[in-house]
Motif scaffolding. Structure first.
Motif: not given
Length: 163
Positions: A83-90
């Motif tokens: 879905g064309d998004f990146a997710e920032i984690r941790c």
């Protein structure tokens, strides 16, 4: 990637590392330890860490560690979602290095990784206890959005459209 300006009087280098490298493992352990202390009901790693370290290995994602002269002082991961998004984690900054712009530098480095991977949108979730992080996200152009995942520890969800 090199951070600029440096945190305090020390130069900070923010570089991609294997999520299984000792410095990454150290940062993640400190991050999870802090969540366990700060969250109202503690933090159970098996419930909150939805994916393993494989999620931070290209092409699925990247894990960054910020190094000061004494070793790792911060980190953050990014995963690439459908879905064309990146997710920032941790995302984590050592308590001794806080208040000097390192969190912003890590966040910007993660956004740069997202753009380089072809993503125009970055999302992240957060727990209500992490008020300092919420202020950073809002100062950095993130807006609060609908719940987009099932993280049991998240109370807030944010998104930013990248240049």
């Amino acid at each position: 990637m090199t951070g600029d300006p440096p945190v305090g009087s020390a130069q900070i280098d923010i570089v991609p590392v294997s999520p299984f490298a000792p410095d990454a493992v150290y940062c993640l352990a400190r991050y999870f330890d802090e969540l366990d202390i700060r969250f109202d009901d503690g933090f159970e790693r098996s419930s909150g860490a939805r994916e393993g370290g494989e999620a931070y290995i290209p092409p699925d994602g990247v894990f960054l560690v910020a190094f000061g002269s004494g070793g790792p002082v911060g980190s953050g991961g990014i995963t690439f979602r459908a879905g064309d998004f990146a997710e920032i984690r941790c995302m984590w900054v050592d308590p001794a290095a806080r208040g000097r712009g390192l969190g912003r530098q890590i966040l910007e480095a993660l956004e740069t990784v997202a753009v380089g991977a072809g993503h125009a949108i970055v999302r992240l979730d957060s727990n209500r206890a992490l008020t300092e992080a919420h202020a950073l996200y809002q100062r950095s152009g993130y807006t609060e959005i609908y719940r987009y995942n099932d993280n049991p520890y998240a109370h807030l969800w944010f998104e930013k459209l990248l240049g």
